[in-house]
Design an enzyme around this catalytic site. Sequence first.
Site, mmCIF file in Angstrom:
data_model
loop_
_atom_site.group_PDB
_atom_site.id
_atom_site.type_symbol
_atom_site.label_atom_id
_atom_site.label_comp_id
_atom_site.label_asym_id
_atom_site.label_seq_id
_atom_site.Cartn_x
_atom_site.Cartn_y
_atom_site.Cartn_z
ATOM 1 N N CYS A 80 32.926 13.679 24.339
ATOM 2 C CA CYS A 80 32.113 12.928 23.383
ATOM 3 C C CYS A 80 32.101 11.484 23.859
ATOM 4 O O CYS A 80 33.096 10.773 23.691
ATOM 5 C CB CYS A 80 32.709 13.048 21.973
ATOM 6 S SG CYS A 80 31.744 12.203 20.719
ATOM 7 N N HIS A 166 25.036 20.229 29.022
ATOM 8 C CA HIS A 166 23.802 19.506 28.673
ATOM 9 C C HIS A 166 22.631 20.081 29.437
ATOM 10 O O HIS A 166 22.776 20.459 30.612
ATOM 11 C CB HIS A 166 23.933 18.018 29.040
ATOM 12 C CG HIS A 166 24.815 17.246 28.107
ATOM 13 N ND1 HIS A 166 24.333 16.617 26.983
ATOM 14 C CD2 HIS A 166 26.160 17.038 28.105
ATOM 15 C CE1 HIS A 166 25.341 16.030 26.343
ATOM 16 N NE2 HIS A 166 26.461 16.287 27.009
ATOM 17 N N GLU A 215 21.982 17.710 19.420
ATOM 18 C CA GLU A 215 23.348 18.017 19.850
ATOM 19 C C GLU A 215 23.815 19.403 19.404
ATOM 20 O O GLU A 215 23.554 19.836 18.263
ATOM 21 C CB GLU A 215 24.338 16.984 19.294
ATOM 22 C CG GLU A 215 24.320 15.680 20.018
ATOM 23 C CD GLU A 215 25.535 14.833 19.684
ATOM 24 O OE1 GLU A 215 26.591 15.405 19.316
ATOM 25 O OE2 GLU A 215 25.429 13.607 19.781
ATOM 26 N N CYS A 224 23.671 9.842 21.838
ATOM 27 C CA CYS A 224 24.595 10.794 22.454
ATOM 28 C C CYS A 224 24.981 10.240 23.810
ATOM 29 O O CYS A 224 24.133 10.164 24.712
ATOM 30 C CB CYS A 224 23.933 12.165 22.592
ATOM 31 S SG CYS A 224 25.029 13.412 23.302
ATOM 32 N N GLY A 227 25.031 12.804 26.504
ATOM 33 C CA GLY A 227 23.626 13.181 26.720
ATOM 34 C C GLY A 227 22.880 12.148 27.548
ATOM 35 O O GLY A 227 22.043 12.494 28.387
HETATM 36 N N1 LIG Z 1 27.910 12.684 20.494
HETATM 37 C C1 LIG Z 1 28.692 12.996 21.682
HETATM 38 C C2 LIG Z 1 28.371 14.347 22.222
HETATM 39 C C3 LIG Z 1 29.026 15.361 21.429
HETATM 40 C C4 LIG Z 1 28.792 16.628 22.112
HETATM 41 C C5 LIG Z 1 28.933 17.766 21.174
HETATM 42 N N2 LIG Z 1 27.769 17.879 20.295
HETATM 43 C C6 LIG Z 1 29.060 19.037 21.980
HETATM 44 O O1 LIG Z 1 28.978 20.092 21.352
HETATM 45 O O2 LIG Z 1 29.253 18.945 23.205
HETATM 46 C C7 LIG Z 1 28.499 11.984 22.782
HETATM 47 O O3 LIG Z 1 28.200 10.834 22.455
HETATM 48 O O4 LIG Z 1 28.683 12.344 23.964
#
Ligand SMILES: N[C@H](CCC[C@H](N)C(=O)O)C(=O)O
Length: 283
Positions: A80, A166, A215, A224, A227
């Site tokens: 994250c 991703h 997400e 993200c 992301g």
């Molecule tokens: N908000 C997070 C990503 C969370 C990823 C999560 N949703 C997953 O299932 O990998 C970020 O800033 O990288």
Amino acid sequence: MNLRFTKMHGLGNDFMVIDGISQSLPENGLPFPEDEIRRLGSRHFGVGFDQMLIVQPAQGGEADFRYRILNADGSEVSQCGNGARCFARFVREQGLTDKNEVVVETAAGQMTLSLTEDDQVTVNMGAPRWAPQDIPMAATEEADSYFLVSGTQAWEVGAVGLGNPHCTLLVENVDTAPVETAGPLLESHEQFPERVNVGFMQVVSRTEVRLRVYERGAGETLACGSGACAAVVIGQRRGLLDQQVTVHLPGGSLQIEYAGTGGIRMTGPASRVYDGTIEVDTD
Ligand SMILES: N[C@H](CCC[C@H](N)C(=O)O)C(=O)O
């Protein structure tokens, strides 16, 4: 139990941060049952967050802390990026460390977090993982792009692992991108055995992109971090982007730098909103 927490966000990607060092959490694997995590994540019945971040002691090696990440749907994940910046600010301001640079370990490996003078945080997110089994993705071989079919629709995506999976689509304009429809379809596409975070990227120039992310386990978020890193390295692999890219997300902008080797560096803010306590069910 009565639980102390701090609400934080990285460009509007928001977190419930829990100090699992100064307060003892149940040791039954996850600190709370999944349904309690989902309640706490609810913006109507709980605190409300995209992810819950738990600070724990390192389990050895040169890491300073262990970092556990739970999505709003209760699923535990290993990366994250926006959360890592908030983590760095939290442990510093809580007095859990006096360092401005900390190493955190997650289930996916280690990351180095550095607090900078101008109240920003730089995270070394590690190297991108392109091999399908490291994303993970059920493709037979690594490729610059993959065609995903769902019913009568098909999408061309890049895919990469950053400790979490991703995929990124190129779109003409993020404002009209099919985030609400293609996002959930691709999040649970059969090609991704652990589901996937879905980015929609509009390339503005070789040093600037706009991005929206649907997400895994949380839905569309305002930002993200992982992301943004995924979109940049996928854009670089397509020959569209330079080493340093500004990523404009709905919640704000991140600076991403990747020179093709070593780790991807992400720089951005980390904001503290309020401290709270809440009664939680630990059974
Ligand atoms: N908000 C997070 C990503 C969370 C990823 C999560 N949703 C997953 O299932 O990998 C970020 O800033 O990288």
